[in-house]
Design a protein around this motif. Structure first.
Motif, PDB file in Angstrom:
ATOM      1  N   VAL A 257      14.444 -26.180  25.896  1.00 32.95           N
ATOM      2  CA  VAL A 257      13.191 -25.696  25.332  1.00 32.95           C
ATOM      3  C   VAL A 257      12.092 -25.770  26.393  1.00 32.95           C
ATOM      4  O   VAL A 257      11.874 -26.829  26.983  1.00 32.95           O
ATOM      5  N   PRO A 258      11.417 -24.666  26.678  1.00 31.77           N
ATOM      6  CA  PRO A 258      10.330 -24.688  27.665  1.00 31.77           C
ATOM      7  C   PRO A 258       9.284 -25.754  27.339  1.00 31.77           C
ATOM      8  O   PRO A 258       8.957 -25.957  26.153  1.00 31.77           O
ATOM      9  N   VAL A 259       8.814 -26.415  28.353  1.00 28.61           N
ATOM     10  CA  VAL A 259       7.863 -27.521  28.177  1.00 28.61           C
ATOM     11  C   VAL A 259       6.636 -27.059  27.401  1.00 28.61           C
ATOM     12  O   VAL A 259       6.117 -27.793  26.526  1.00 28.61           O
ATOM     13  N   HIS A 260       6.167 -25.852  27.673  1.00 26.68           N
ATOM     14  CA  HIS A 260       4.921 -25.426  27.036  1.00 26.68           C
ATOM     15  C   HIS A 260       5.059 -25.255  25.530  1.00 26.68           C
ATOM     16  O   HIS A 260       4.060 -25.297  24.798  1.00 26.68           O
ATOM     17  N   LEU A 261       6.323 -25.086  25.048  1.00 24.48           N
ATOM     18  CA  LEU A 261       6.525 -24.960  23.614  1.00 24.48           C
ATOM     19  C   LEU A 261       6.453 -26.301  22.907  1.00 24.48           C
ATOM     20  O   LEU A 261       6.306 -26.368  21.683  1.00 24.48           O
TER      21      LEU A 261
END
Length: 263
Positions: A257-261
């Motif tokens: 999961v992308p960090v920004h999410l």
């Protein structure tokens, strides 16, 4: 291959791993086949505790007798070897009766064949936890890294794999060197999951020497277009199994999961 040096290397590796892990030894499922015979013998040569499990599920009589004869041979040569028989047939039958019926019986047969292997894995880990033992895998290089001819979380569920860098022909070479019973050396390889006499070659469509050749050709970057006749057929068989079973041989995919999410 220098059989003596290879055997000593594997035995030393097994012993060092177990000692460093603080474990008492190994538990091995003995099927009456060449791979489990070699694995259990190598484990026995460590001098550590070795528990051999014989776990029939509607097993052919000759498979059971080969397994028991091998364990008897081990015990006559190695004082650190013990055995336990666990009849899993009633457990398996009860599970089958609890499952709903299906339309496609062939799919059901395949699923139940894999269920046999997973029941055995569960039994191995029961004794492993009970007696502080490591589950020693019995898969060879062609099965584990070539065609994926094993059950995910069944015979593929192990703590360590002592013979997974050996081709099947090398397994036979070491077994002969160590004096494994001739009846096991002579028996056609089988996974023993179907309750009949079908062999690995019957299921795959190619012999282990043929698969070893195809595996080598694939490693060298060859394609089916480089071959004709039986060689082309075998190469296609290898590639088909290799692709279909890649989910077993590759690490479990993780959805990153992308960090920004997460913020």
């Amino acid at each position: 291959m220098n059989a003596e040096k290879v055997c000593n290397h594997i035995v030393n590796w097994l012993k060092e791993y177990a000692v460093n892990a603080g474990m008492n030894g190994f538990v091995v499922g003995v099927s009456g086949g060449i791979d489990s015979a070699l694995t259990s013998t190598l484990c026995a040569r460590t001098g550590l505790d070795v528990l051999c499990l014989e776990m029939p599920i509607h097993q052919a009589e000759n498979q059971v007798s080969r397994a028991l004869n091998h364990i008897k041979w081990l015990q006559s040569n190695y004082s650190n070897v013990r055995m336990t028989q666990v009849n899993l047939t009633p457990v398996f039958d009860q599970m089958v009766s609890a499952f709903p019926s299906v339309t496609n019986e062939e799919d059901r047969f395949m699923s139940l064949a894999n269920t046999r292997a997973r029941l055995r894995m569960t039994s191995l880990y029961y004794f492993a936890a009970l007696e502080k033992l490591l589950v020693a895998g019995t898969g060879n290089k062609v099965e584990d890294f070539g065609v994926g001819f094993y059950t995910k979380y069944g015979d593929g569920g192990v703590d360590l794999s002592p013979i997974a860098d050996l081709l099947k022909t090398e397994v036979y070479e070491l077994a002969e060197y160590l004096g494994v019973n001739q009846e096991i050396q002579d028996a056609p390889p089988t996974d023993g999951l179907w309750g009949d006499d079908r062999t690995d070659e019957d299921q795959i469509g190619a012999s282990y020497p043929e698969l070893e050749w195809a595996m080598k050709m694939d490693d060298e970057g060859k394609t089916a277009d480089d071959f004709s006749g039986r060689e082309r057929e075998v190469f296609h068989i290898f590639k088909r199994y290799n692709k279909a079973n890649s989910h077993k041989m590759n690490p479990i995919p993780v959805c990153e999961v992308p960090v920004h999410l997460k913020k």
